[in-house]
Design a protein around this motif. Structure first.
Motif, short mmCIF file in Angstrom:
data_model
loop_
_atom_site.label_atom_id
_atom_site.label_comp_id
_atom_site.label_asym_id
_atom_site.label_seq_id
_atom_site.Cartn_x
_atom_site.Cartn_y
_atom_site.Cartn_z
N GLY A 170 0.83 -1.20 0.00
CA GLY A 170 0.00 0.00 0.00
C GLY A 170 0.86 1.24 0.00
N THR A 171 1.47 1.56 -1.14
CA THR A 171 2.40 2.69 -1.20
C THR A 171 1.65 4.01 -1.00
N THR A 172 2.35 4.97 -0.42
CA THR A 172 1.71 6.24 -0.05
C THR A 172 1.38 7.10 -1.26
N GLU A 173 2.03 6.88 -2.38
CA GLU A 173 1.80 7.74 -3.55
C GLU A 173 0.82 7.15 -4.54
N PHE A 174 0.89 5.83 -4.79
CA PHE A 174 0.04 5.22 -5.81
C PHE A 174 -0.80 4.05 -5.29
N GLY A 175 -0.68 3.72 -4.00
CA GLY A 175 -1.49 2.64 -3.45
C GLY A 175 -1.17 1.28 -4.02
N ARG A 176 0.08 1.03 -4.35
CA ARG A 176 0.47 -0.25 -4.94
C ARG A 176 1.01 -1.21 -3.88
N VAL A 177 0.94 -2.50 -4.21
CA VAL A 177 1.42 -3.56 -3.32
C VAL A 177 2.59 -4.26 -3.99
N ASP A 178 3.75 -4.20 -3.36
CA ASP A 178 4.93 -4.85 -3.92
C ASP A 178 4.77 -6.37 -3.92
N PRO A 179 5.54 -7.08 -4.75
CA PRO A 179 5.49 -8.55 -4.78
C PRO A 179 6.19 -9.13 -3.55
N ILE A 180 5.47 -9.18 -2.46
CA ILE A 180 6.06 -9.51 -1.16
C ILE A 180 6.66 -10.92 -1.11
N HIS A 185 11.16 -6.98 5.67
CA HIS A 185 10.22 -6.08 6.36
C HIS A 185 9.18 -5.58 5.36
N VAL A 186 7.92 -5.53 5.79
CA VAL A 186 6.82 -5.01 4.98
C VAL A 186 6.25 -3.77 5.65
N ASP A 187 6.23 -2.67 4.91
CA ASP A 187 5.59 -1.45 5.39
C ASP A 187 4.15 -1.46 4.90
N ALA A 188 3.25 -1.87 5.80
CA ALA A 188 1.81 -1.87 5.52
C ALA A 188 1.11 -0.85 6.40
N ALA A 189 1.81 0.27 6.65
CA ALA A 189 1.27 1.28 7.57
C ALA A 189 -0.13 1.70 7.16
N TRP A 190 -0.32 2.00 5.87
CA TRP A 190 -1.63 2.41 5.38
C TRP A 190 -2.46 1.23 4.91
N GLY A 191 -1.85 0.31 4.20
CA GLY A 191 -2.61 -0.76 3.57
C GLY A 191 -3.04 -1.89 4.47
N GLY A 192 -2.47 -1.98 5.66
CA GLY A 192 -2.70 -3.16 6.49
C GLY A 192 -4.13 -3.42 6.89
N TYR A 215 -8.33 13.88 -17.84
CA TYR A 215 -7.12 13.85 -17.03
C TYR A 215 -6.46 12.46 -17.12
N ASP A 216 -5.15 12.47 -17.14
CA ASP A 216 -4.38 11.23 -17.11
C ASP A 216 -4.30 10.78 -15.66
N ALA A 217 -4.90 9.64 -15.33
CA ALA A 217 -4.96 9.17 -13.95
C ALA A 217 -4.47 7.73 -13.85
N VAL A 218 -4.02 7.37 -12.66
CA VAL A 218 -3.54 6.01 -12.38
C VAL A 218 -4.70 5.22 -11.79
N GLU A 219 -5.03 4.11 -12.42
CA GLU A 219 -6.17 3.30 -11.96
C GLU A 219 -5.94 2.83 -10.53
N PRO A 220 -6.92 3.00 -9.65
CA PRO A 220 -6.71 2.66 -8.24
C PRO A 220 -6.73 1.17 -7.96
N ASP A 221 -5.65 0.66 -7.42
CA ASP A 221 -5.57 -0.71 -6.97
C ASP A 221 -6.15 -0.82 -5.56
#
Length: 357
Positions: free
Chosen positions: A148-158, A173-180, A290-296
């Motif tokens: 749950g990245t702070t800029e684009f809300g993406r999830v890395d391949p953990i 280590h997994v930073d899931a501060a927002w996404g958890g 507008y050019d937007a990034v699709e929300p994951d």
């Protein structure tokens, strides 16, 4: 002197904090004078911290969680790096993380005198596993990924990152501060149940709806937590593994209360509502060109001209940008469809009239 009023949330669209749940607010008021940093003295709040850790373990798929309630994601990330450094006892430690990692890793590297190796993300803003594999070496003590990245809300391949870390003899280590508090209701592989990760940041004061400050730091192995401990000879408690020492009893109690009230159904409802809002908002921006990034996850980033962005701020909208300049809207539990409609109405007015240069 006029008394200051607290921040209203009606026009806050960029923050990852939100209105606390009423039960969390009430619990915070009851325990604001207690110190979980000395659990032998403040036994009631210490018991609530155990409750909070148990809930966090349920949420993240860890049956026996070790750790504590932190001041937030920054402290948790610093402590995860400190624990990895202390546990490894390497004389030249480094940490490998994607460029989407939270800025607290920069603070941690500075404070702990650890080399931070930043690697690129892929075209979908997720950690590039091949680049991480190339960056690790015999002195890597920790690999970090974001759920749950702070800029684009993406999830890395953990799971893949965890394999790279462990092959290098490092902790993961997994930073899931927002996404958890969102990800349990998705199909993403991100938790202790999905991979043998070693530590995780997860913040109840974000989507968990606890009061600020109430972060969380979890470890799979108690020996890693023990590497943080120092003796505390003048307290009733013999040792302490936290960074701040004195901590907020309000945050601990509110975290336990919020999770007791909301896990799992309340959090599921909040995620489903806000994911729907994010997808609707994305479609509305796209329909306007507008050019937007699709929300994951419930976060939308879009390219908006500087003049329109600054004019929206002048109108009282609390918005922010990504590092690459996109408008960033976080659909937290307090963000209503009505607020998003009002934002779009102001944006439409700006598009049809003069804006700031």
């Amino acid at each position: 002197m006029q008394r200051a009023a607290p921040q209203e949330f009606d026009r806050v669209l960029s923050s990852m904090c939100t209105r606390p749940h009423p039960a969390a607010r009430k619990a915070a008021e009851r325990f604001f004078a207690t110190n979980p940093g000395d659990p032998a003295t403040y036994q009631a709040v210490a018991a609530l911290e155990e409750d909070a850790l148990s809930y966090l373990g349920d949420i993240t798929g860890l049956s026996t969680p070790h750790g504590y309630v932190t001041s937030g994601g920054t402290e948790a990330n610093i402590q995860a790096i400190r624990a990895a450094r202390n546990h490894a006892r390497d004389d030249d430690p480094n940490v490998v993380a994607p460029e989407s990692i939270h800025f607290s890793f920069q603070k941690a590297a500075d404070v702990l005198d650890v080399e931070l190796r930043i690697v690129p993300v892929d075209d979908d803003y997720r950690a590039n596993v091949a680049a991480v594999r190339e960056a690790v070496d015999d002195h890597t003590v920790l690999v970090a990924g974001v759920a749950g990245t702070t800029e684009f809300g993406r999830v890395d391949p953990i799971p893949e990152l965890t394999a790279v870390a462990h092959d290098a003899g490092a902790l993961m280590h997994v930073d899931a501060a927002w996404g958890g508090f969102i990800l349990p209701f998705t199909d993403h592989e991100w938790s202790f149940a999905h991979a043998p990760i070693d530590s995780m940041t997860i913040d109840p004061h974000k989507y968990g709806q606890a009061v600020v400050p109430a972060g969380g730091l979890l470890f799979r192995d108690k020996s890693v937590v023990d590497s943080l401990a120092v003796d505390t000879p003048y307290l009733e408690s013999a040792s302490q593994a936290s960074l701040t020492g004195t901590r907020s009893g309000a945050g601990v109690a509110s975290a336990a209360a919020a999770m007791r009230e909301l896990w799992p159904d309340g959090y599921r409802d909040a995620y489903e509502r806000q994911q729907t809002n994010a997808e609707w908002f994305y479609d509305e921006l796209r329909s306007r060109g507008y050019d937007a990034v699709e929300p994951d996850l419930p976060l939308v980033a879009a390219s908006v001209p500087d003049g329109q962005f600054e004019s929206l701020r002048d109108l009282g909208w609390r918005i922010s940008r990504t590092a690459s300049g996109e408008l960033r809207i976080v659909c937290m539990p307090h963000v209503s469809r009505e607020s998003l409609r009002a934002f779009l109405s102001d944006l439409d007015d700006l598009r049809s009239g003069p804006t700031r240069n």
